[in-house]
Design a protein around this motif. Structure first.
Motif, PDB file in Angstrom:
ATOM      1  N   ARG A 312       0.823  -1.220   0.000  1.00  0.00           N
ATOM      2  CA  ARG A 312       0.000   0.000   0.000  1.00  0.00           C
ATOM      3  C   ARG A 312       0.850   1.260   0.000  1.00  0.00           C
ATOM      4  O   ARG A 312       0.323   2.361  -0.205  1.00  0.00           O
ATOM      5  N   THR A 314       3.864   3.006  -1.986  1.00  0.00           N
ATOM      6  CA  THR A 314       4.584   2.857  -3.252  1.00  0.00           C
ATOM      7  C   THR A 314       5.965   3.498  -3.228  1.00  0.00           C
ATOM      8  O   THR A 314       6.704   3.394  -4.205  1.00  0.00           O
ATOM      9  N   LEU A 326       4.274   7.942  -0.133  1.00  0.00           N
ATOM     10  CA  LEU A 326       3.412   7.816  -1.304  1.00  0.00           C
ATOM     11  C   LEU A 326       2.539   6.572  -1.177  1.00  0.00           C
ATOM     12  O   LEU A 326       3.031   5.476  -0.874  1.00  0.00           O
ATOM     13  N   LEU A 327       1.257   6.740  -1.421  1.00  0.00           N
ATOM     14  CA  LEU A 327       0.279   5.678  -1.186  1.00  0.00           C
ATOM     15  C   LEU A 327      -0.306   5.168  -2.493  1.00  0.00           C
ATOM     16  O   LEU A 327      -0.557   5.939  -3.428  1.00  0.00           O
ATOM     17  N   ARG A 328      -0.546   3.884  -2.541  1.00  0.00           N
ATOM     18  CA  ARG A 328      -1.169   3.269  -3.724  1.00  0.00           C
ATOM     19  C   ARG A 328      -2.594   3.773  -3.911  1.00  0.00           C
ATOM     20  O   ARG A 328      -3.044   4.032  -5.034  1.00  0.00           O
ATOM     21  N   ASP A 329      -3.308   3.906  -2.807  1.00  0.00           N
ATOM     22  CA  ASP A 329      -4.711   4.303  -2.840  1.00  0.00           C
ATOM     23  C   ASP A 329      -4.879   5.740  -2.356  1.00  0.00           C
ATOM     24  O   ASP A 329      -4.044   6.262  -1.603  1.00  0.00           O
ATOM     25  N   ALA A 330      -5.964   6.368  -2.767  1.00  0.00           N
ATOM     26  CA  ALA A 330      -6.223   7.771  -2.410  1.00  0.00           C
ATOM     27  C   ALA A 330      -6.832   7.869  -1.011  1.00  0.00           C
ATOM     28  O   ALA A 330      -7.964   8.324  -0.833  1.00  0.00           O
ATOM     29  N   ASN A 352      -2.888  11.061  -2.375  1.00  0.00           N
ATOM     30  CA  ASN A 352      -2.021   9.886  -2.381  1.00  0.00           C
ATOM     31  C   ASN A 352      -0.676  10.122  -1.695  1.00  0.00           C
ATOM     32  O   ASN A 352       0.232   9.302  -1.835  1.00  0.00           O
TER      33      ASN A 352
END
Length: 387
Positions: A312, A314, A326-330, A352
């Motif tokens: 989750r 990135t 930094l995130l995979r999902d919002a 994100n």
């Protein structure tokens, strides 16, 4: 209070080191540092002593006069910026004010236009917001100051095409904080320097968020482009460690002579209290070796987050102690709430990305408490998104 900030998440009453305490007595690890402001954390003895001593002696004089602290701070800023002979400093109170002064400096070249980058944030006053990228900030106040050109971020050819004989300056954040801690490609700042020099335009660096050791050097451009000499730099946020102070640094006599007597001013800028605070911050950063400390702590947290191996997340982005997770999902807004409930203060500049800009004095052990909690915080953020 006027509702321009929305509903506050907490009512904070105290601070100690890298922690803040709310009105209910609950303690939080402050990983935002007042948005890169509280350089020395909360209640640092050197800053407290400097403010107390100066408040007892002299707080305000107006700029009809000067004070030893004002001169000393100007000299120190020129020194740490590596500014050449004939450089000057204008002291003000905030980053927006510093960028307003920079805008006026650009207009004094006789060229009406300024080039800015998409994703840039330069403040909320009418001039500064005219330079800011986010349309939602600008649209309610149009018509704004004319003559602002926007080009894609990190695009050398677009910048070259935009800078012609009508452009007085290019304004660049070395790292775009409000856009999600976005770092340009290697060589971009040097290219911007070449383009502006060839066109006879100024290169102005907005170091409001990246300045004062935040990236591991005194200024972000010194981290990303060692040896680069800009025409002007704006600074604020971390300079006073929480006491409002900002400035415009102009490089060399030609640029420094563009603004002359009566063409700009400020009532509170460079007041003795703010100068004493800023000098205490600069002295402590230098004396305690915080430049090296910031580099090591930044590398540590980036490595620890990467080592989680959580799909989750990135990656991370940034330099020193200005970082984005930094995130995979919002789910960044939900993660901010989950973090706060767990005793951590962070923020979400984008859906994100979660921004970390903690006090420069933070330890690896304190950073590790957040990294260790991150998988659980992501679980809770996911639950909040679906609820």
């Amino acid at each position: 209070m006027m509702g321009v900030f929305g509903e506050p998440g907490l009512v904070l009453t105290e601070g100690d080191g890298c922690y803040v305490t709310d009105a209910d007595g609950r303690r939080y690890l402050d990983l935002l540092g007042g948005i890169a402001v509280n350089s020395l954390g909360h209640g640092h003895p050197a800053l407290v002593a400097a403010v107390q001593e100066q408040a007892a002696r002299l707080i305000h004089t107006s700029n009809l006069f000067t004070t030893p602290g004002q001169v000393a701070l100007g000299e120190r800023l020129l020194e740490i910026a590596g500014a050449p002979e004939g450089s000057r400093v204008f002291l003000c109170n905030t980053g927006s004010e510093a960028n307003e002064a920079a805008f006026k400096l650009a207009r004094r070249t006789g060229r009406p236009d300024v080039v800015v980058l998409e994703g840039g944030f330069h403040g909320r006053t009418m001039g500064a917001i005219s330079l800011t990228s986010k349309e939602a900030y600008r649209a309610p106040f149009e018509p704004l100051v004319p003559g602002v050109r926007r080009v894609p971020y990190d695009d050398v050819e677009a910048l070259r095409d935009a800078v012609d004989e009508s452009v007085g300056a290019v304004l660049v954040e070395p790292i775009q904080g409000e856009a999600g801690v976005v770092v340009p490609s290697q060589g971009y700042l040097e290219a911007a320097r070449r383009i502006t020099r060839d066109a006879g335009a100024l290169l102005i660096l907005d170091e409001v968020q990246t300045g004062i050791a935040r990236t591991g050097e005194w200024f972000g451009f010194q981290t990303l482009a060692p040896g680069l000499v800009p025409d002007a730099v704006t600074v604020a946020k971390g300079l006073g460690g929480g006491v409002p102070v900002g400035g415009l640094i102009t490089f060399g006599p030609e640029v420094s002579g563009l603004l002359t007597a009566g063409q700009h001013g400020t009532t509170f800028g460079g007041n003795p209290l703010a100068c004493a605070a800023a000098l205490a911050v600069l002295d402590t950063i230098a004396g305690d070796g915080l430049l090296t400390h910031v580099v090591r702590r930044g590398e540590h947290i980036a490595a620890r987050i990467d080592a989680l191996g959580d799909a989750r997340v990135t990656g991370t982005r940034g330099r020193g102690l200005l970082r984005a997770v930094l995130l995979r999902d919002a789910v960044a807004p939900q993660l901010v709430v989950a973090a706060r409930e767990a005793g951590f203060v962070v923020n979400a500049p984008t859906a994100n990305a979660v921004r970390l800009a903690p006090p420069l004095v933070i330890s690896d052990a304190e950073l590790d408490t957040f990294v260790d909690a991150l998988p659980t915080l992501l679980d809770r953020a996911g639950e909040k998104e679906t609820s």
